[in-house]
Design a protein around this motif. Structure first.
Motif, PDB file in Angstrom:
ATOM      1  N   MET A   1       3.923  31.713 -16.040  1.00 20.63           N
ATOM      2  CA  MET A   1       2.795  32.135 -16.861  1.00 20.63           C
ATOM      3  C   MET A   1       1.503  31.773 -16.155  1.00 20.63           C
ATOM      4  N   SER A   2       0.612  32.724 -16.040  1.00 18.32           N
ATOM      5  CA  SER A   2      -0.646  32.481 -15.348  1.00 18.32           C
ATOM      6  C   SER A   2      -1.777  33.145 -16.097  1.00 18.32           C
ATOM      7  N   VAL A  15      -2.749  39.340 -18.130  1.00 16.46           N
ATOM      8  CA  VAL A  15      -1.381  39.596 -18.564  1.00 16.46           C
ATOM      9  C   VAL A  15      -1.221  41.067 -18.949  1.00 16.46           C
ATOM     10  N   TYR A  84       7.571  37.122 -23.903  1.00 13.74           N
ATOM     11  CA  TYR A  84       7.454  38.253 -22.984  1.00 13.74           C
ATOM     12  C   TYR A  84       8.398  39.393 -23.353  1.00 13.74           C
ATOM     13  N   GLU A 406       8.746  36.248 -16.512  1.00 13.61           N
ATOM     14  CA  GLU A 406       7.362  36.194 -16.039  1.00 13.61           C
ATOM     15  C   GLU A 406       7.203  36.604 -14.580  1.00 13.61           C
ATOM     16  N   ASP A 409       4.072  38.302 -13.357  1.00 11.39           N
ATOM     17  CA  ASP A 409       2.818  37.546 -13.308  1.00 11.39           C
ATOM     18  C   ASP A 409       2.527  37.002 -11.914  1.00 11.39           C
TER      19      ASP A 409
END
Length: 627
Positions: A1-2, A15, A84, A406, A409
């Protein structure tokens, strides 16, 4: 996750702006949705993780299930992944219901002051909250809660977890902030989570708290039991650590958190320490697969060049933590070399942790299996000879779930008018100014085409990573060097950029100080490390000999390695067969012993991440080199 980085050189795409549309990574994500997520939900229910929360309101549910104080994090990591998946057309069945059920239990379980931990809140638990920061994992729990909460808020617009997480984080700030107790947690993780919470909420106290936790380390603020200070990265202030040390997951999580702090505070001393630690790790302590951690006894990083193959620990969680650190170092410096390591870990040390069908897991990931070897997790005895469906300490399976969800990402980033494409996969990438489609069969093939879907009237730049393993890379026919190859011009819809990354099979040796693999060769192609399993050669794998010429002459072709799984690219080469060794364990040697082949045999090498999906037989990454 960023999330979007407020300072530093890089800005991660918002995102939802990168979508994996096909190829191996998209296949992995589909498997995650169809198999791994439902499997994880079923195992969490069976293990009693939900009952541990439920019994806080109703003790008649039964005793606390499990032996560890961090089992709530297995729920949090799964929730992060589900954030997600929920809302997609092919979302896993029951995912939304599980998500809502767990969130409601957390809302009910949270204490009035914001504290939340089913182990220490348990009515039968004699230990009080915050009584054992060395092993209690309470801040580690908070870290994973925050990451799930931020993901849910960003992806679903669901603030329930964020409300829970901020209440807990506010308690931590009050209790351990600038005017509170000067402590740290025995298991770093909360540092990068607090920075992410700052990015999401704009509340500076969370960034300050993360900075305090980084700076307090090595200051005598933690009571050490069972293992010494090095295990906890508490033997010296972070900026003065001589090398990556101690428990591998703790080390990489701490470094990732410190990198986040550096990004947001623009602290050059912290970044310099991170670069020094990273460079030393890559040069002396990282496996060929990108795995980190060579010791089973304390799941730890060993000495420099201490990298045994059959006893490699290289925990799957450490692979994820190393990727998190690598990505942040790329954002902080813009250097492509960090993504070279990220990619190596992704396709090897991380991917091998999950079975081809998505329902069994390696906790530790050796580079060699002897015929009589058993796969074991930490202190647990016995077990299946290969991957397991779950563990008593199941930190790795839900970590795989969230990271797999993720992957998009960590494909591309943007800085100013430059789009950096760092990981290659079929994808659609959209920034505020530029939209492109990536088409490739990577990592099986090195042909990559970037097609512009829309662009502004002014000049833009597309930067393409040229991996360090590649020689002879070309963009539209022009040779380029490793690092970033930048194409800058005024793009119009329909323009394309064609990148060619030759993928000749490579023979790798090892540093002469690395005793475990001295005089041995390993095989790689592109970002993939290969291995040979006993199923694919008639001679015992321990008797095989390799030469660089044999590796260079290998034939690459598509083949089904595991039934029911898409074909993989395998390498077939001619290996030598060594003469029978002396039966003595330590024979007397009076002259230089030559490693010469007495015959030859065809051998098929498969991607390392696919090993262990068939019968439990011998496997090797490193084979003796023939003279």
């Amino acid at each position: 996750m960023s999330g979007a980085v407020r300072a530093g050189r890089g800005v991660v795409l918002p995102v939802g702006e990168v979508e994996l549309t096909g190829g191996l990574l998209a296949d992995w994500q589909r498997r995650n949705r169809e198999a791994t997520v439902p499997h994880a939900i079923a195992e969490l229910r069976k293990a009693g993780n939900l009952e541990n929360l439920r019994r806080l309101a109703d003790p008649s549910v039964g005793a606390y299930r499990g032996r560890y104080p961090f089992l709530d994090t297995d729920l949090y990591k799964t929730l992060e992944g589900l954030a997600y998946e929920i809302g997609q057309d092919d979302a896993p069945a029951g995912a939304r219901e599980f998500f809502d059920e767990v969130v409601e239990l957390l809302e009910q379980a949270q204490a009035e002051d914001g504290y939340l931990n089913s182990y220490f809140q348990d009515p039968d638990q004699p230990n009080q909250p915050w009584s054992d920061l060395g092993w209690g994992h309470e801040l580690y729990n908070l870290g994973h809660l925050i990451q799930a909460a931020v993901a849910a808020n960003r992806r679903l617009g669901d603030r329930r977890l964020l409300t829970i997480a901020t209440r807990f984080a506010d308690l931590v700030v009050r209790k351990f902030g600038k005017d509170g107790e000067e402590v740290v947690d025995g298991h770093p993780e909360v540092e990068m989570a607090l920075v992410e919470l700052y990015r999401e909420t704009g509340t500076a106290d969370y960034l300050t708290q993360a900075q305090l936790f980084v700076d307090r380390r090595g200051q005598g603020k933690l009571k050490h039991t069972i293992f010494p200070a090095e295990y906890f990265q508490d033997n010296a202030p972070f900026r003065e650590l001589p090398s990556v040390t101690g428990h591998a997951v703790r080390m990489a999580y701490l470094a990732a958190g410190a990198a986040d702090v550096s990004l947001e505070t623009d602290d050059p001393t912290l970044l310099a320490a991170l670069e020094r630690l990273w460079d030393d790790m890559v040069a002396t302590k990282l496996y060929l697969t990108g795995g980190l951690g060579s010791r089973h006894s304390d799941e730890a990083i060993g000495d420099r060049y201490e990298l045994p193959s059959e006893r490699a620990y290289t925990e799957t969680c450490a692979a994820i933590a190393t990727m998190q650190w690598a990505w942040r170092m790329f954002l902080a410096t813009g250097k492509a070399s960090y993504l070279d390591v990220y990619e190596t870990v992704l396709y090897n040390a991380y991917a091998v942790g999950l079975s081809a069908d998505g329902t069994a897991f390696f906790y530790d990931n050796p580079l060699q299996r002897r015929p009589d070897h058993e796969q074991r997790s930490g202190a647990e005895s016995g077990g299946e000879p290969l991957r397991r469906s779950w563990f008593g300490c199941p930190c790795c399976p839900p970590n795989i779930v969230r990271w797999m969800s993720e992957l998009q990402d960590h494909v591309a980033a943007q800085q100013g008018d430059t789009l950096y494409v760092g990981v290659y996969a079929d994808a659609r990438i959209t920034t505020e100014t530029l939209a492109v489609t990536v088409r490739t069969n990577y990592p099986w093939d090195g042909e990559i085409t970037i097609t512009v879907d829309s662009a502004p009237e002014d000049e833009q730049a597309i930067a393409l990573r040229i991996p360090g393993w590649c020689t002879g890379a070309e963009i539209d026919g022009a040779v380029v060097n490793d690092g970033w190859a930048v194409v800058r011009r005024r793009f119009i819809a329909g323009d394309s950029v064609r990148l060619t990354l030759p993928m000749a099979p490579r023979a790798h040796g090892s540093h002469p100080y690395l005793d475990a693999t001295r005089g041995a060769l390993a095989v790689a192609r592109g970002p993939l490390v290969y291995c040979v399993e006993q199923q694919d050669v008639l001679t015992p794998v321990d008797d095989l000999l390799l030469t660089p010429a044999a590796v260079a002459g290998a034939t690459a072709y598509q083949r089904s390695v595991v039934d029911g799984v898409p074909e993989a690219l395998v390498l077939e080469l001619t290996a030598g067969v060594a003469s029978a060794p002396s039966p003595e364990l330590y024979p007397v040697i009076t002259d230089q012993e030559a490693q010469t082949a007495i015959s030859e045999v065809p051998a098929t090498f498969v991607p390392y991440f696919l090993w262990g999906n068939r019968q439990a037989l011998a496997m090797r990454v490193w084979l003796r080199a023939a003279n």
